[in-house]
Write a protein that holds these residues in place. Structure first.
Motif, mmCIF file in Angstrom:
data_model
loop_
_atom_site.group_PDB
_atom_site.id
_atom_site.type_symbol
_atom_site.label_atom_id
_atom_site.label_comp_id
_atom_site.label_asym_id
_atom_site.label_seq_id
_atom_site.Cartn_x
_atom_site.Cartn_y
_atom_site.Cartn_z
ATOM 1 N N TRP A 177 -4.582 1.788 -2.333
ATOM 2 C CA TRP A 177 -5.255 0.971 -1.772
ATOM 3 C C TRP A 177 -6.578 0.891 -2.379
ATOM 4 N N HIS A 178 -7.209 -0.360 -2.183
ATOM 5 C CA HIS A 178 -8.516 -0.775 -2.853
ATOM 6 C C HIS A 178 -9.645 -0.655 -1.826
ATOM 7 N N GLN A 179 -10.879 -0.576 -2.408
ATOM 8 C CA GLN A 179 -12.106 -0.502 -1.400
ATOM 9 C C GLN A 179 -13.040 -1.018 -2.381
ATOM 10 N N ASP A 180 -14.182 -1.393 -1.605
ATOM 11 C CA ASP A 180 -15.412 -1.722 -2.197
ATOM 12 C C ASP A 180 -16.569 -0.812 -1.522
ATOM 13 N N ALA A 238 -16.144 -1.813 -7.064
ATOM 14 C CA ALA A 238 -14.490 -1.712 -6.732
ATOM 15 C C ALA A 238 -13.892 -0.318 -6.823
ATOM 16 N N THR A 295 0.880 -1.174 0.137
ATOM 17 C CA THR A 295 0.062 -0.074 0.026
ATOM 18 C C THR A 295 0.806 1.196 0.068
ATOM 19 N N GLU A 312 -10.186 1.805 -6.816
ATOM 20 C CA GLU A 312 -8.703 1.988 -6.241
ATOM 21 C C GLU A 312 -8.253 3.339 -6.098
#
Length: 682
Positions: A336-339, A344, A288, A346
């Motif tokens: 980082w990634h997030q839903d 989705a 990250t 990024e």
């Protein structure tokens, strides 16, 4: 003696290294697993535009190079030429820009910027001679203004060079015509905690010129230590470069026609330069977080003479440009990634900072490299900081939305030998980026991108109120200049035989104004517009043969009218074609051919003067036997008599009228030359 001792020490160290290891690829936020053959990487679903790509180290080794800077010609549509000695920065062309020595195309090596701000020879000065091509892991390139992590000098695009962490252990000797000699030693050693890579390059070259010996003496040293650290990859890199050379600059066509000099001759045989670059950089890349920091010491002394006796009929027009600076800075970013409700997302957020502490940037009148007058001498402290954010949202399985923004602040303090040109300046600029991509199938993806960018002007132009020597009053210029671009593109990849992309692009610039290091003043120009078409196609006929074709067509015009001026942009290049054929199998033999065609360039704003087109064919043949690798490079196979570059301006020979003569000034393409390399792997 000192240079030879450094090289011998490195060679002796490499002899004790272990057997070769596979080169570690450069990590990337967008692509987590990079293969060595960049053209065969599937960018569908990973790239945000049709005009970005990856060049692998195997592809770099497949192509014969006359000069180190030609590694940028792997970027579709890029042209790399030279109008002076081989130690000077190359001349670059892309997307209708005469990029001069680097303005509007940014370059980074291991996170370190290469473009020089407020440089003694030209804004954005980009000298790639400190790179050893065999140590590059890959080149990530982006064209256009669509990426938030790219800032100053990136209106036309950006290239990021990654360095290997481990490499094959080699000692290589190359010899060629015109006293070309190159000794390369490189290798890597496994340590208890990580890997140590060392590489050394020593190069000499006299050139094909009639009246001078180029006498190039180049030394490159590289040391890189890498290891896993706190769930990330850490690398510490030390690089050293030193070079000296004599130069055969461009000459007036009339002098060649009259038999005053040969086409490979010179009118001033005391031109040339000395250049050095020493750096320490560190980088850390985790899942990250990513961070890098660098310190660079750069120096240049350059002697040139483009007009001969036009300004000074007694002493001549030779001048010296100096630049001595310390650069330090770095970048920290989080990825980082997030839903978000099943969508989705990024994110990439970061900060970049850079300080150029220039203790001397000067322009002097000289004769045979001896100073007799100071035109301008300055010390400059230039600082910048930027915040950027790039986000990608998967709207559906097929649709991706890319949104980015960055804010740049730049400040400078100029201390000039003329108090009227001293002062402080600052400016800030906010840039927005956006894009939308749609994956039509497993093999097809389309893109639409828009974005704002900028380039900085020389800090001396932002505080200057008087022209050096003449004392004419002038107005300071804007520090930062806006660019705005858009692109519509498509990419195809079938995983086995074919990779292709096409892009229609558009770019507006608020001003083409640049600081002219040759005169110590500013050259005002007008707003401009460029648009064009780019096509790149790579076809693997079978597991032995591959064929590639790259075509770029561009239209470039000023968008503001001016009295007694046309609307054509001087130096713009409307057409570039590159084609390559490679045979590479599991047997001992390998061969390749590379054709490069550069179309006619406009040399004046009315398009009344145009350069001739040029075509060059290069090839190589390689044979591997046990631990030995033999390579034959034949450059300019057809022995083309075309020019590497052409200009149109006024100059004066010592027998001509005081006002001089407007004429074409040419630097010839180097004649056909053969180079043979023998490499031993241990």
């Amino acid at each position: 003696m000192y240079k030879h001792s450094l090289l011998c020490l490195s060679v002796c160290s490499l002899v004790s290294f272990s057997h070769s290891l596979q080169a570690d690829p450069l990590s990337s936020h967008a692509i987590e697993n990079i293969l060595i053959k960049g053209r065969q990487i599937d960018l569908l679903g990973h790239s945000s535009s049709a005009s970005e790509g990856v060049i692998g180290n195997a592809e770099i080794l497949d192509r014969p190079l006359l000069r180190t800077g030609e590694i940028l010609e792997f970027i579709p549509g890029m042209v790399v030429t030279q109008h002076s000695g081989s130690g000077k920065s190359n001349q670059y062309f892309l997307r209708g820009f005469n990029l001069d020595h680097g303005t509007d195309f940014s370059n980074f090596v291991d996170g370190m910027p290469v473009n020089m701000r407020s440089h003694g020879h030209g804004q954005g000065y980009t000298d790639l001679n400190f790179i050893i091509p065999e140590t590059i892991s890959q080149i990530d390139y982006q064209k256009g203004t669509y990426h938030a992590n790219s800032g100053d000098f990136s209106a036309a695009g950006t290239a990021r060079f990654g360095l290997q962490n481990t490499t094959r252990n080699d000692i290589s000797l190359t010899v060629g015509q015109n006293a070309y000699q190159r000794l390369l030693a490189k290798g890597s050693l496994k340590t208890p905690e990580g890997n140590l890579l060392l590489a050394s390059e020593l190069q000499g070259y006299d050139g094909p010129w009639q009246d001078i010996s180029e006498n190039t003496r180049k030394v490159n040293l590289l040391s890189r230590y890498s290891q896993r650290l706190e769930n990330g990859q850490f690398a510490l890199t030390v690089m050293a470069y030193d070079n000296s050379w004599n130069a055969a600059d461009q000459v007036p066509q009339r002098a060649i026609n009259a038999g005053v000099i040969d086409r490979l001759g010179s009118l001033d045989t005391t031109l040339g330069g000395e250049s050095s670059r020493y750096s320490v950089s560190g980088s850390w890349l985790a899942e990250t977080w990513q961070a890098n920091a660098y310190v660079i010491r750069s120096e240049l002394d350059l002697w040139s003479n483009f007009t001969y006796f036009l300004s000074d009929p007694v002493n001549g027009d030779q001048f010296e440009q100096t630049d001595s600076r310390l650069i330090y800075g770095g970048e920290v970013s989080r990825h980082w990634h997030q839903d978000i409700g099943g969508m989705a997302a990024e994110y990439l957020v970061g900060v970049q900072t850079r300080i150029d502490d220039i203790d001397e940037v000067g322009l002097y009148n000289t004769q045979a490299r001896q100073r007799f007058n100071t035109v301008r001498e300055d010390a400059v402290l230039q600082r910048s900081i930027a915040l950027f954010n790039q986000n990608t949202f998967a709207l559906t399985e097929q649709w991706l939305l890319h949104v980015g923004a960055r804010y740049d602040v730049m400040r400078a303090r100029v201390e000039s030998n003329d108090a009227a040109n001293s002062g402080k300046s600052s400016d800030g600029i906010f840039s927005l980026k956006g894009g939308l991509s749609y994956q039509m199938s497993a093999n097809w993806q389309t893109y639409f991108n828009v974005g704002q960018g900028f380039h900085s002007n020389d800090a001396r132009g932002t505080t200057a109120t008087r022209v050096p020597q003449t004392d004419e009053a002038i107005e300071p210029v804007d520090f930062l200049v806006r660019s705005t671009g858009a692109e519509l593109g498509m990419r195809y990849f079938d995983f086995t035989t074919f990779n292709a992309s096409v892009a229609l692009w558009h770019l507006d610039m608020d001003s083409e104004l640049l600081y002219v290091g040759d005169a110590g003043t500013n050259e005002p120009s007008r707003a401009s517009r460029r648009y064009g078409l780019e096509v790149a196609a790579y076809y693997w006929l079978n597991n032995r043969w591959s064929l590639d074709t790259e075509l770029a067509l561009t239209r470039s015009r000023f968008t503001e009218d001016a009295p007694d001026e046309g609307n054509y942009i001087d130096g713009s290049l409307p057409m570039v074609l590159s084609m390559g054929l490679i045979y590479k199998a599991d047997d001992a033999w390998q061969t390749s051919l590379r054709l490069r065609h550069f179309g006619k360039r406009t040399l004046d704003s009315f398009n009344e003067q145009r350069s001739a087109s040029s075509t060059v064919l290069n090839g190589n043949l390689k044979y591997t036997w046990s631990r030995w690798h033999i390579s034959l490079d034949l450059l300019n196979i057809l022995n083309s008599k075309a020019s590497d570059i052409e200009y149109f301006y006024a100059s004066r020979l010592n027998t001509e009228a005081a006002e001089g003569i407007e004429d074409r000034h040419v630097h010839p393409m180097e004649p056909r030359t053969l180079r043979i390399s023998a490499t031993y792997t241990f």
